[in-house]
Design a protein around this motif. Sequence first.
Motif, PDB file in Angstrom:
ATOM      1  N   VAL A   3      39.030  45.375 -38.477  1.00  0.00           N
ATOM      2  CA  VAL A   3      40.495  45.729 -38.996  1.00  0.00           C
ATOM      3  C   VAL A   3      40.531  47.150 -38.766  1.00  0.00           C
ATOM      4  CG1 VAL A   3      41.062  43.576 -40.095  1.00  0.00           C
ATOM      5  CG2 VAL A   3      40.000  45.594 -41.189  1.00  0.00           C
ATOM      6  N   PHE A 197      41.839  40.690 -51.511  1.00  0.00           N
ATOM      7  CA  PHE A 197      41.211  41.292 -49.996  1.00  0.00           C
ATOM      8  C   PHE A 197      40.677  42.639 -50.472  1.00  0.00           C
ATOM      9  CE2 PHE A 197      44.884  39.634 -47.380  1.00  0.00           C
ATOM     10  CZ  PHE A 197      44.436  38.367 -47.567  1.00  0.00           C
ATOM     11  N   LEU A 200      38.976  44.929 -47.976  1.00  0.00           N
ATOM     12  CA  LEU A 200      40.003  45.076 -46.629  1.00  0.00           C
ATOM     13  C   LEU A 200      40.132  46.677 -46.362  1.00  0.00           C
ATOM     14  CD1 LEU A 200      41.802  44.145 -44.504  1.00  0.00           C
ATOM     15  CD2 LEU A 200      43.593  44.046 -46.200  1.00  0.00           C
ATOM     16  N   ALA A 274      37.422  40.534 -47.235  1.00  0.00           N
ATOM     17  CA  ALA A 274      38.331  41.298 -46.372  1.00  0.00           C
ATOM     18  C   ALA A 274      39.564  40.372 -45.857  1.00  0.00           C
ATOM     19  CB  ALA A 274      37.782  41.974 -45.350  1.00  0.00           C
ATOM     20  N   GLY A 275      39.343  39.180 -46.184  1.00  0.00           N
ATOM     21  CA  GLY A 275      40.371  38.223 -45.658  1.00  0.00           C
ATOM     22  C   GLY A 275      40.433  37.398 -44.548  1.00  0.00           C
ATOM     23  N   ILE A 375      46.524  38.535 -41.539  1.00  0.00           N
ATOM     24  CA  ILE A 375      46.397  39.219 -42.649  1.00  0.00           C
ATOM     25  C   ILE A 375      47.617  39.924 -43.170  1.00  0.00           C
ATOM     26  CG2 ILE A 375      44.880  40.924 -43.968  1.00  0.00           C
ATOM     27  CD1 ILE A 375      42.386  39.999 -42.083  1.00  0.00           C
TER      28      ILE A 375
END
Length: 390
Positions: A3, A197, A200, A274-275, A375
Motif C-alpha cells: 500500500v 488498521f 497501515l 494493515a487491513g 481498504i
Amino acid sequence: MSVSSPSEPESSPCSVLGPRSADVELAEEKICAVCGDRATGYHFHVMTCEGCKGFFRRSINKGVQFTCPFSQSCPITKAKRRQCQACRLQKCLDVGMRKDMIMSEEALRRRRALRRQRRLALAAPAPGGLSAEQQELIALLIAAHQQTFDSSFSQFTDYRPAVRLYIPSPQSPPEPGGGGSAVWPERLDEDVLPDVFSMLPHFADLSTFMIQQVINFAKEIPAFRSLPIDDQISLLKGATLEICQIQFNTVFNAETNAWECGQHCYTIQDGALAGFQQIYLEPLLKFHISLKKLGLHEAEYVLLQAMLLFSPDHASITQHDSIDQFQEKVALTLKSYIDHQHPMPEGRFLYAKLLLLLTELQTLKVENTRQILHIQDLSSMTPLLSEIIS
C-alpha cells in the motif's frame, strides 16, 4: 502488503522516470547530408543515411561512370535520390564523402568474418557454463540491484512508527492491561475487513519505499531506458508489485517466518493489522516459504526481477518484439545459470518450480490489488500507487 502513503509527494511513474533525454531528441534531428533522410552515423567522413552510404561505396568500388541526362543540377532528396545517379554521386563528393575511406571487397569480407567470430565467441558457453554475453547480463543486473536495493533498509528513515495493537480472539483472551503481542485475527468474510488498521500507515511508507527502489532498478537497465516512455510506464505498472515481493523474499527468514528488514521485523500478522485478509496473507506466506526454500543465488533473484519487468503481455506496449526478445534472453540465461550452478539432485526441476511460483505470484498480485482497493481507510491514495494498480 503493498500500500502507499497519503503523505508521499505527488508523483507518478511518468514523473519519476522524467522527460525524454536531450540525447534522444538530438539523435532524431540528425539528417543525411546528401538526401535529407534520417542519418545513421558518419560514413566515409560524412553524416549520411544507410542508402547513400551503400550507393557511394558501390559506385566507387565498381568504377561506374554516370551521366546526367539533364543539366547536372538535379535535386537530391529522399524521394528523388534514385532519379539521377550522376548528380547523387556528385552530391556525395560535394558534401565531403571520401573515396580513400572505402574498404575493398576483400577487406569487407575479412571484417565480416571477424565479426561473425566475435558473435560466436559471445554466444559460446564459457568454462563456467555461461556465454560471455550471459555473464555480462547477470553482472549488469546484479549491479543494478545492488545500487538500488537497500537490503539493510538503512535508508528507510522517513516513516510513521509501527503500531501493533492487540486483536482479541476467543482462543487468546486479552492480557490484563491490554498488552501482549498481535495474534492472528478471526477468519473474515472476504468482503469484510477489520476495523483496526494500526499498521497501515507504517506499511504505506514501507511499500512506497520499495516501489521507488523497483523504479530505480529498472532505470539502471539500458534495455529499459531505450524503450519509449509509455512502454516504460506500462512495464512498471505491470510488474512493480511482483518485483517488490521478489526483493522482499531476499530478507525473509524461513525459520521464523518473518521479514528481517534491518532494525525492522515484520510478520504476516502485521499484514492483518494493515487491513489485509487471510485469503491473501496465507498464500503470500506460503509463496515466500516456497521461494526461500529453493535457495536461490543473487543472480537468480535479479534474473527473476528482469523476467517480470520485461513482460510483453500488455495491450499498450508498442515495442513488443524487442521486449519479448529481451525477456527470452533473460529466461535462457536463468535456465543456463540453474543448469550449471545447481548440481543434481538439487537443480532438478528448479527452473520449472520457479515458473510455477511466478504464476502464483501473478494470482497474489491480483488479490493484493483487490484488497488495496477495498481498504477504505486509505482515503487519499497517492498518484504513484494509483498509477501502478490502475
